[in-house]
Enzyme design. Structure first.
Site, PDB file in Angstrom:
ATOM      1  NE  ARG A   1     -14.393  -7.531  11.778  1.00  0.00           N
ATOM      2  CZ  ARG A   1     -15.510  -7.805  10.977  1.00  0.00           C
ATOM      3  NH1 ARG A   1     -16.411  -6.729  10.907  1.00  0.00           N
ATOM      4  NH2 ARG A   1     -15.770  -9.074  10.501  1.00  0.00           N
TER       5      ARG A   1
ATOM      6  NE  ARG B   1     -19.796 -10.575  12.019  1.00  0.00           N
ATOM      7  CZ  ARG B   1     -19.088 -11.072  11.570  1.00  0.00           C
ATOM      8  NH1 ARG B   1     -18.986 -12.186  10.975  1.00  0.00           N
ATOM      9  NH2 ARG B   1     -17.652 -10.565  11.913  1.00  0.00           N
TER      10      ARG B   1
ATOM     11  NE  ARG C   1      -9.902 -12.645  13.990  1.00  0.00           N
ATOM     12  CZ  ARG C   1     -10.827 -13.449  13.314  1.00  0.00           C
ATOM     13  NH1 ARG C   1     -11.104 -14.537  13.737  1.00  0.00           N
ATOM     14  NH2 ARG C   1     -11.536 -12.714  12.464  1.00  0.00           N
TER      15      ARG C   1
ATOM     16  NE  ARG D   1     -20.618 -10.234   7.521  1.00  0.00           N
ATOM     17  CZ  ARG D   1     -19.340 -10.601   7.872  1.00  0.00           C
ATOM     18  NH1 ARG D   1     -18.920 -11.938   7.426  1.00  0.00           N
ATOM     19  NH2 ARG D   1     -18.521  -9.749   8.465  1.00  0.00           N
TER      20      ARG D   1
ATOM     21  CE  LYS E   1     -12.130 -15.224   8.353  1.00  0.00           C
ATOM     22  NZ  LYS E   1     -12.195 -14.207   7.971  1.00  0.00           N
TER      23      LYS E   1
HETATM   24  P1  AP5 Z   1     -18.137 -14.420   4.978  1.00  0.00           P
HETATM   25  O1  AP5 Z   1     -18.258 -15.568   4.444  1.00  0.00           O
HETATM   26  O2  AP5 Z   1     -19.160 -14.041   6.142  1.00  0.00           O
HETATM   27  O3  AP5 Z   1     -16.734 -13.663   5.479  1.00  0.00           O
HETATM   28  P2  AP5 Z   1     -15.763 -14.024   6.517  1.00  0.00           P
HETATM   29  O4  AP5 Z   1     -14.376 -14.099   6.157  1.00  0.00           O
HETATM   30  O5  AP5 Z   1     -16.285 -15.283   7.295  1.00  0.00           O
HETATM   31  O6  AP5 Z   1     -15.766 -12.946   7.232  1.00  0.00           O
HETATM   32  P3  AP5 Z   1     -15.918 -12.499   8.864  1.00  0.00           P
HETATM   33  O7  AP5 Z   1     -16.158 -11.087   8.984  1.00  0.00           O
HETATM   34  O8  AP5 Z   1     -17.012 -13.446   9.570  1.00  0.00           O
HETATM   35  O9  AP5 Z   1     -14.574 -12.795   9.239  1.00  0.00           O
HETATM   36  P4  AP5 Z   1     -13.866 -12.200  10.586  1.00  0.00           P
HETATM   37  O10 AP5 Z   1     -12.649 -12.740  10.497  1.00  0.00           O
HETATM   38  O11 AP5 Z   1     -13.841 -10.703  10.557  1.00  0.00           O
HETATM   39  O12 AP5 Z   1     -14.850 -12.492  11.709  1.00  0.00           O
HETATM   40  P5  AP5 Z   1     -15.359 -13.569  12.509  1.00  0.00           P
HETATM   41  O13 AP5 Z   1     -16.598 -13.818  12.529  1.00  0.00           O
HETATM   42  O14 AP5 Z   1     -14.216 -14.759  12.489  1.00  0.00           O
HETATM   43  O15 AP5 Z   1     -18.297 -13.273   3.770  1.00  0.00           O
HETATM   44  C1  AP5 Z   1     -18.425 -11.741   3.995  1.00  0.00           C
HETATM   45  C2  AP5 Z   1     -19.742 -11.156   2.848  1.00  0.00           C
HETATM   46  O16 AP5 Z   1     -19.157 -11.226   1.602  1.00  0.00           O
HETATM   47  C3  AP5 Z   1     -20.937 -11.889   3.019  1.00  0.00           C
HETATM   48  O17 AP5 Z   1     -21.814 -11.103   2.909  1.00  0.00           O
HETATM   49  C4  AP5 Z   1     -20.896 -12.887   1.777  1.00  0.00           C
HETATM   50  O18 AP5 Z   1     -22.254 -13.210   1.363  1.00  0.00           O
HETATM   51  C5  AP5 Z   1     -20.107 -12.196   0.883  1.00  0.00           C
HETATM   52  N1  AP5 Z   1     -19.310 -13.008   0.174  1.00  0.00           N
HETATM   53  C6  AP5 Z   1     -18.596 -14.206   0.335  1.00  0.00           C
HETATM   54  N2  AP5 Z   1     -17.772 -14.967  -0.739  1.00  0.00           N
HETATM   55  C7  AP5 Z   1     -18.064 -13.722  -1.604  1.00  0.00           C
HETATM   56  C8  AP5 Z   1     -17.675 -13.974  -2.953  1.00  0.00           C
HETATM   57  N3  AP5 Z   1     -16.862 -15.035  -3.462  1.00  0.00           N
HETATM   58  N4  AP5 Z   1     -17.850 -13.187  -3.750  1.00  0.00           N
HETATM   59  C9  AP5 Z   1     -18.797 -12.296  -3.562  1.00  0.00           C
HETATM   60  N5  AP5 Z   1     -19.198 -11.848  -2.122  1.00  0.00           N
HETATM   61  C10 AP5 Z   1     -18.821 -12.887  -1.313  1.00  0.00           C
HETATM   62  O19 AP5 Z   1     -14.714 -12.677  13.964  1.00  0.00           O
HETATM   63  C11 AP5 Z   1     -15.364 -11.784  14.610  1.00  0.00           C
HETATM   64  C12 AP5 Z   1     -14.879 -11.296  15.861  1.00  0.00           C
HETATM   65  O20 AP5 Z   1     -14.778 -12.028  16.941  1.00  0.00           O
HETATM   66  C13 AP5 Z   1     -13.436 -10.845  15.771  1.00  0.00           C
HETATM   67  O21 AP5 Z   1     -13.403  -9.403  15.262  1.00  0.00           O
HETATM   68  C14 AP5 Z   1     -12.977 -10.795  17.079  1.00  0.00           C
HETATM   69  O22 AP5 Z   1     -13.266  -9.561  17.821  1.00  0.00           O
HETATM   70  C15 AP5 Z   1     -13.426 -11.901  17.481  1.00  0.00           C
HETATM   71  N6  AP5 Z   1     -12.488 -13.233  17.264  1.00  0.00           N
HETATM   72  C16 AP5 Z   1     -12.868 -14.406  16.435  1.00  0.00           C
HETATM   73  N7  AP5 Z   1     -11.930 -15.029  16.454  1.00  0.00           N
HETATM   74  C17 AP5 Z   1     -10.987 -14.647  17.295  1.00  0.00           C
HETATM   75  C18 AP5 Z   1      -9.719 -15.122  17.665  1.00  0.00           C
HETATM   76  N8  AP5 Z   1      -9.289 -16.116  17.241  1.00  0.00           N
HETATM   77  N9  AP5 Z   1      -8.971 -14.421  18.754  1.00  0.00           N
HETATM   78  C19 AP5 Z   1      -9.631 -13.096  19.197  1.00  0.00           C
HETATM   79  N10 AP5 Z   1     -10.767 -12.642  18.617  1.00  0.00           N
HETATM   80  C20 AP5 Z   1     -11.308 -13.467  17.923  1.00  0.00           C
END
Ligand code: AP5
Length: 529
Positions: free
Chosen positions: A186, A175, A111, A146, A35
C-alpha cells in the site's frame, strides 16, 4: 451557507453581515499516517461531513453489496479499487445535501492522478489539501498495531492508544490489509501516486508533520482550518441581498472585463467561453442562494436572433455548459425546448428554435454517460415534469405569432414546484394573434407571470441609434450584483476597451443610459448606511 450577523453602534447604525461558505477539506497521507484519527477530531470541531473512501468501501464489503464484492479482493491485497467504482461512490456522496450544507472532509480520495482529474473536471475543489507526513518505519508499526472497534468505529493502537476497557479490548478487530507485507505494498502504491496528485493541488497544499502526538498534529490542523474558514467569510455591509445588489461585480469572481472584438463574427472560441463561464457563475450563485425562477438574457451578436450572424450552435453550447455543470454536481437536469405550436396554417416552430431538439439529442454530452441519466431532453408543459428531475433549463421559450407559450410554461413551473427553472433567452412579450389583433385575453396575468422570473444574468450590447457599428457600450448584470453600464472606447494603439460608467440596482432605462454617457450626475439610488 451559514450567515453571521453582528451589529456595531458608533455614530450611526452600522450592521455587518457575513456569509460563510462551508469548508471543503481534503486529507491525504500514506497508510496509517493518521488520516482517520485526525478526521475524527476535525469533524468534532468543524462539523464537516466525513467522507472516507476506505470506510465507505469497507461498509460495502461487510454488507456484501455488488460494489463490496467487486472491491473486496483489491482491498485485501492492498491494491487500489478500480477508479470507476470509487469515483461514482464519492461523487454521489459529495452531492448529498448534508455535504453541501455542512461542508466536507474527503479522506482517501483522490488516490491517483486520474481520480484527481475526475474531480477537477467536475469542478470539485477543496479549500485546502492537507498531507500528513510520517516516516515509513513508523507507518508499518502503526498499521500492524492498529485495532478497530466495530461498535463505535473508533481507531485504537495496541501500544499508542490502547482501548479504555477490557470489554472494548475483547471486541477489537484487525483490518485484513494491516499485515506488514500488505502495508508495504500500500505504501508503495501511495508513493507512486502522491506526486501527481500533489501537483494538482500545489497551490493549496499544506504538509504537516504527522509523527507527533495526535493532539499536537491536530492543533496545527485546527489553526490552519480556522484560518481558511476566516478567509472564506465574505464581510458585507447591511443585508446580504440588499448590499450585494449595491455592488458592481467587477473585481469579483475573477471577472476579467468585457471581451473586446465583439463585432468580429464568428466570435472567437475565447469570447464564447468567456460568456459561457460568466453566465454559469451567475446562475450557480443564484441557485445556491435558493432562487428557483430565473432567466438569463444574453444578447451578443451570435445569440441575437435578430442579427444575420445568429448561430444556434452558440445557444446550444451555452445550454450544454450550464446543464453539464449542474449535472456534475449530481443534479438531474431536464433541458426543454418547445415543440411545434399552433394549428393549421400557423402550425410550426419559432424560427429561432428550428432543429433545436434534434441538435440537443445528437450533441456530445460528455464521456460520463450524463445523457439519459443526469441530462434529459424534454419539451415545455406540465407533463414534462418528472419526479426525478431536479431542475429545468428551458431553451429560448417564446411566443409565436398566433400562439402563446405562457400557459404551457406556467403549467410546467406549477408542476415543478420549488425546483429551479431557468429560462435561457426567453421572448415572452405578446405577439399579434392570427388576425393581427393582440391577444388580450388574460394578457395582464401572462405578462405578470413572465415578469416573475428573476434575472440572474443580463448582457446586451448598446449601439448608436439606427446602426450596428461601432458598438457604443454594454450593459451587464451578473447575479447578485448591480447592472453595470460600460462605454466602449478606442485606444490610440488601435485596441478597444470597455470602461464602467455607472451601476444601477435595476436595469437602466434609455434616459439613464443617455445621461450616463453624457456624464450627467445621477441620483444615487443604492442604499448606503
Ligand atoms: P489511522 O488514523 O487509522 O491512519 P489512516 O491514515 O487513516 O490509515 P489507513 O490505513 O486507514 O489509510 P489508508 O489510506 O491505507 O486506508 P483507507 O482506509 O483509506 O491511524 C493508523 C494507526 O496509527 C492507528 O492505530 C492510530 O491509532 C495510530 N495513530 C494515528 N495517529 C497517531 C499519532 N499521531 N501518533 C501515534 N499513533 C497514531 O483505504 C483502505 C483501502 O481501500 C485501500 O488500500 C484501497 O484498497 C481502498 N481504497 C480507499 N480509497 C480508495 C481510492 N480513492 N481509490 C482506490 N481504492 C481506494
Amino acid at each position: 451557507m451559514a450567515m453571521e450577523v453582528g451589529a456595531e453602534v458608533k455614530t450611526g447604525l452600522k450592521v455587518y453581515c457575513s456569509i460563510s461558505e462551508p469548508l471543503k477539506v481534503m486529507i491525504s497521507g500514506a497508510p496509517a499516517s493518521g488520516k482517520g484519527t485526525q478526521c475524527e477530531l476535525i469533524c468534532q470541531k468543524f462539523g464537516l461531513v466525513h467522507i472516507s473512501t476506505g470506510d465507505l468501501l469497507r461498509a460495502e464489503v461487510s454488507s456484501g453489496t455488488e460494489i463490496g464484492n467487486k472491491a473486496k479482493d483489491f482491498m485485501n491485497a492492498g491494491q487500489l479499487v478500480p477508479d470507476e467504482i470509487v469515483t461514482a461512490m464519492v461523487t454521489a456522496r459529495l452531492s448529498r445535501e448534508d455535504a453541501k450544507e455542512k461542508g466536507w472532509l474527503l479522506d482517501g480520495y483522490p488516490r491517483s492522478f486520474s481520480q484527481a482529474q475526475s474531480l477537477e473536471k467536475m469542478k470539485i475543489r477543496p479549500d485546502i489539501y492537507i498531507v500528513l507526513d510520517v516516516p515509513d518505519e513508523i507507518l508499518i508499526d502503526r498499521c500492524v498495531g492498529r485495532r478497530l472497534d466495530p461498535v463505535t468505529g473508533k481507531i485504537y493502537h495496541v501500544k499508542n492508544f490502547p482501548p479504555e476497557t477490557e470489554e472494548i479490548k475483547a471486541r477489537l478487530v484487525t483490518r485484513p490489509d494491516d499485515t506488514e507485507e500488505k502495508v508495504k505494498s500500500r505504501l508503495e502504491i501511495y508513493k507512486q501516486n502522491a506526486e501527481a496528485i500533489s501537483s494538482t493541488y500545489s497551490n493549496i497544499l499544506k504538509k504537516i508533520d504527522g509523527n507527533r502526538p495526535k493532539e499536537v498534529v491536530f492543533e496545527e490542523i485546527y489553526s490552519m482550518l480556522s484560518q481558511v474558514q476566516k478567509d472564506k467569510v465574505k464581510p458585507m455591509k447591511l443585508g446580504t441581498t440588499l448590499e450585494s445588489l449595491n455592488q458592481a461585480s467587477s473585481g469579483k469572481d475573477n471577472w476579467r472585463g468585457i471581451p473586446t472584438r465583439l463585432n468580429n463574427i464568428p466570435h472567437s472560441r475565447e469570447i464564447r467561453k468567456y460568456f459561457y463561464e460568466d453566465v454559469l457563475q451567475a446562475t450557480q450563485r443564484a441557485i445556491n442562494e435558493g432562487r428557483t425562477r430565473l432567466k438569463v438574457e444574453i444578447n451578443i451578436p451570435e445569440l441575437n436572433p435578430e442579427m444575420d450572424v445568429y448561430r444556434i450552435g452558440t445557444l446550444m453550447e451555452l445550454v450544454r455548459v450550464i446543464a453539464l455543470s449542474f449535472a456534475d454536481d449530481g443534479k438531474r437536469v431536464k433541458v426543454c425546448v418547445q415543440g411545434s405550436m399552433g394549428e393549421g396554417a400557423l402550425a410550426g416552430m419559432p424560427l429561432q428554435l428550428a432543429g433545436t431538439r434534434k441538435i440537443l439529442e445528437f450533441m456530445d454530452w460528455g464521456d460520463y454517460g450524463a445523457m439519459g441519466n443526469f441530462i434529459n431532453i424534454g419539451s415545455i408543459g406540465a407533463k414534462e415534469v418528472d419526479e426525478q428531475d431536479d431542475m429545468f433549463i428551458l431553451v429560448a421559450p417564446q411566443n409565436a405569432v398566433g400562439n402563446c407559450i405562457i400557459d404551457d410554461l406556467k403549467a410546467m413551473t406549477d408542476a415543478a414546484e420549488n425546483r429551479p427553472v431557468i429560462l435561457i433567452n426567453p421572448r415572452l412579450k405578446d405577439l399579434p394573434g392570427s388576425s393581427g389583433i393582440m391577444q388580450t385575453m388574460g394578457r395582464d396575468k401572462r405578462l405578470e407571470y413572465a415578469a416573475s422570473f428573476q434575472s440572474c444574468y443580463f448582457f446586451r450590447l448598446l449601439y448608436y441609434m439606427g446602426t450596428q457599428y461601432p458598438i457604443m457600450g454594454a450593459i451587464r448584470m451578473s447575479y447578485p450584483y448591480r447592472y453595470e453600464l460600460y462605454k466602449r472606447v478606442d485606444e490610440p494603439s488601435g485596441n478597444e476597451k470597455y470602461i464602467i460608467l455607472s451601476t444601477f440596482p435595476e436595469k437602466p432605462n434609455s434616459d439613464e443610459i443617455n445621461n450616463a454617457f453624457l456624464g450627467k450626475p445621477r441620483k444615487e439610488m443604492g442604499v448606503d448606511v
